[in-house]
Design an enzyme around this catalytic site. Structure first.
Site, short mmCIF file in Angstrom:
data_model
loop_
_atom_site.label_atom_id
_atom_site.label_comp_id
_atom_site.label_asym_id
_atom_site.label_seq_id
_atom_site.Cartn_x
_atom_site.Cartn_y
_atom_site.Cartn_z
N LYS A 42 0.83 -1.22 0.00
CA LYS A 42 0.00 0.00 0.00
C LYS A 42 0.85 1.26 0.00
O LYS A 42 0.52 2.23 -0.64
CB LYS A 42 -0.90 0.05 1.24
CG LYS A 42 -2.02 -0.97 1.23
CD LYS A 42 -2.87 -0.84 2.47
CE LYS A 42 -2.15 -1.22 3.74
NZ LYS A 42 -1.77 -2.63 3.87
N GLY A 78 3.54 -0.89 8.71
CA GLY A 78 4.89 -0.55 8.31
C GLY A 78 4.95 -0.41 6.80
O GLY A 78 4.66 -1.34 6.08
N HIS A 79 5.26 0.79 6.35
CA HIS A 79 5.39 1.01 4.91
C HIS A 79 6.87 1.19 4.59
O HIS A 79 7.52 2.03 5.20
CB HIS A 79 4.68 2.30 4.49
CG HIS A 79 3.20 2.22 4.59
ND1 HIS A 79 2.49 1.08 4.34
CD2 HIS A 79 2.29 3.18 4.87
CE1 HIS A 79 1.21 1.33 4.48
NE2 HIS A 79 1.05 2.59 4.82
#
Ligand code: IMP
Length: 433
Positions: free
Chosen positions: A16, A40-41
């Site tokens: 995402k 967590g990106h």
């Protein structure tokens, strides 16, 4: 004008962050509406890698407003660390770029301790949480004993609330979880120490979003986790504690559903899951290892190896329905580059019954076995392809099938981790401008 919600269409970690980052180009405001630093990106801009857990990834774009909506739970220590890390890298030079709703519930030290101790005590029955205190914080929010972001900025209110709640928490920690009690003064000093640094971010998401809409902005609502981890619609009890489906954006940011124009669900070209819980298409063999290695499937938050499996259309259809998806963004297509054939689960078998709908009953879901269709792989490197028409025919066939099976258009295909490795077929923002 577009008000677009992005959600994970699987069990989280669908990529995402990258898609939000791409769509942010077209939006003026980016809003988070649920979850906390369990998310967590990992973002790759040029050669620089940034991992964000709490702050919307839109922060990497100059001049974009990032709003943390009331539905989020916030650990002030983690939040400040993220702010400092971003500032050091040259981002967030103007504090007005970031806003936190006063009703955001704070993750307190006892939430984290309870989360971890409960998991330990549960043994084999554990949920496999991220240990960040998310569940216990939402419990207190709904139980009406949460401490909110705005309370932190009023020392007397903060101290009173902490005093009221801590006696109960310490009793539970000591007598049920066999843990050490927490010291009230220590928590108070730590948290009130953060307050002055955080004051400048206080605001109200709902009014801010309303103002932005009236000014003609495009707004991006950035979901965390995935639809199958939704507290109502996910694989309960192996879920997170918030509403991860699109409806959560309305309650978690204070916007009415009539104002939402698009809902994009992010799905990998296969499936992963971290933590415990049912996963019908999970692969325990060499193919599962291959997907994990090729897709670098290790958690951005906890570093845990992710469970891997084939794309599950039954589960994806569930996400299409519970979110009202207007489009699917397919990520990590390139991870399948080497495969001769690709399997896709189009139904489940439960005893003699063929199921085409995702079962709500946990025991049934656990006993389901996938029914697979095979599609041809492309066995070539698609990482540098820029145009949809230039993708191998087998990739386009795979996409066509996914559209036919789910009844939802695939609006974007991602062929690598970088921004420029993204093929947009339909741009939901461009269409409305
Ligand atoms: P919690 O959100 O820490 O309470 O964890 C509950 C479940 O959600 C566990 O199975 C976690 O592994 C999963 N989970 C939470 N956040 C994420 C995420 O961002 N990606 C994938 N799984 C997540």
């Amino acid at each position: 004008m577009a008000n677009l919600i992005i959600v994970g269409a699987q069990w989280g970690d669908e990529g995402k962050g990258k898609i939000v980052d791409i769509y942010t180009e077209y939006a003026q405001d980016v809003v988070r509406f649920q979850g906390g630093n369990n998310a967590g990106h990992t973002l790759v801009v040029g050669d620089q890698k940034t991992v964000l857990h709490l702050i919307p990834s839109g922060i990497l774009h100059e001049g974009k407003r990032c709003i943390i909506g009331n539905g989020v739970v916030l650990d002030p220590k983690v939040f400040l660390e993220e702010i400092e890390g971003l500032k050091k890298k040259g981002y967030l030079q103007d504090d007005r770029q970031l806003m936190v709703d006063g009703a955001v519930n704070l993750i307190m030290p006892y939430h984290k301790r309870i989360d971890i101790a409960r998991e330990l005590k549960s043994g084999a029955k554990k949920i496999g949480t991220t240990g960040r205190g998310i569940g216990p914080t939402y419990e207190d929010k709904v139980g009406r004993r949460g401490i909110r972001f705005a309370d932190l900025l009023k020392p007397e209110t903060f101290k009173r609330k902490l005093h009221e709640v801590l006696a109960e928490k310490n009793f539970y920690l000591e007598n049920f979880l066999d843990e050490q009690p927490l010291d009230e003064q220590e928590i108070s000093d730590e948290y009130l120490g953060y307050a002055e640094k955080l004051r400048c971010y206080l605001g109200r998401a709902s009014t801010e979003i309303d103002r932005a809409i009236k000014a003609g902005h495009n707004i991006l609502f950035e979901g965390a986790q995935g639809s199958l981890l939704d507290v109502d619609h996910g694989t309960y009890p192996y879920v997170t504690s918030s509403s991860t489906v699109a409806g959560g954006a309305c309650t978690g940011a204070g916007i009415g559903p009539s104002l939402i124009t698009d809902v994009i669900g992010i799905s990998k070209a296969y499936v992963t899951r971290v933590g415990e819980g049912p996963f019908p298409t999970e692969l325990h063999d060499e193919m599962g290892e291959r997907l994990r290695a090729a897709g670098h499937e290790f958690g951005a938050t906890t570093g845990r190896p992710r469970r891997t499996g084939w794309l599950d259309i039954v589960a994806l259809k569930e996400a299409v329905r519970t979110n009202g998806l207007t489009g699917i963004a397919l990520t990590k297509m390139d991870v399948l580059n080497d495969l001769e054939t690709i399997k896709v689960c189009t139904a489940y078998k439960h005893g003699e019954r063929l199921l085409e709908e995702f079962p709500q009953d946990f025991d049934i879901l656990r006993e389901c076995t996938p029914v697979y269709e095979e599609v041809a792989g492309w066995q070539s490197d698609i990482n540098a392809v820029q145009k949809y028409a230039e993708l191998p025919q087998q990739v386009r066939d795979y996409v066509d099938k996914i559209e036919a099976w789910t009844g939802c258009p695939v609006v974007l295909v991602s062929v690598g981790p970088r921004r420029d490795q993204t093929i947009q077929r339909i741009n939901p923002f461009a269409e409305k401008n």
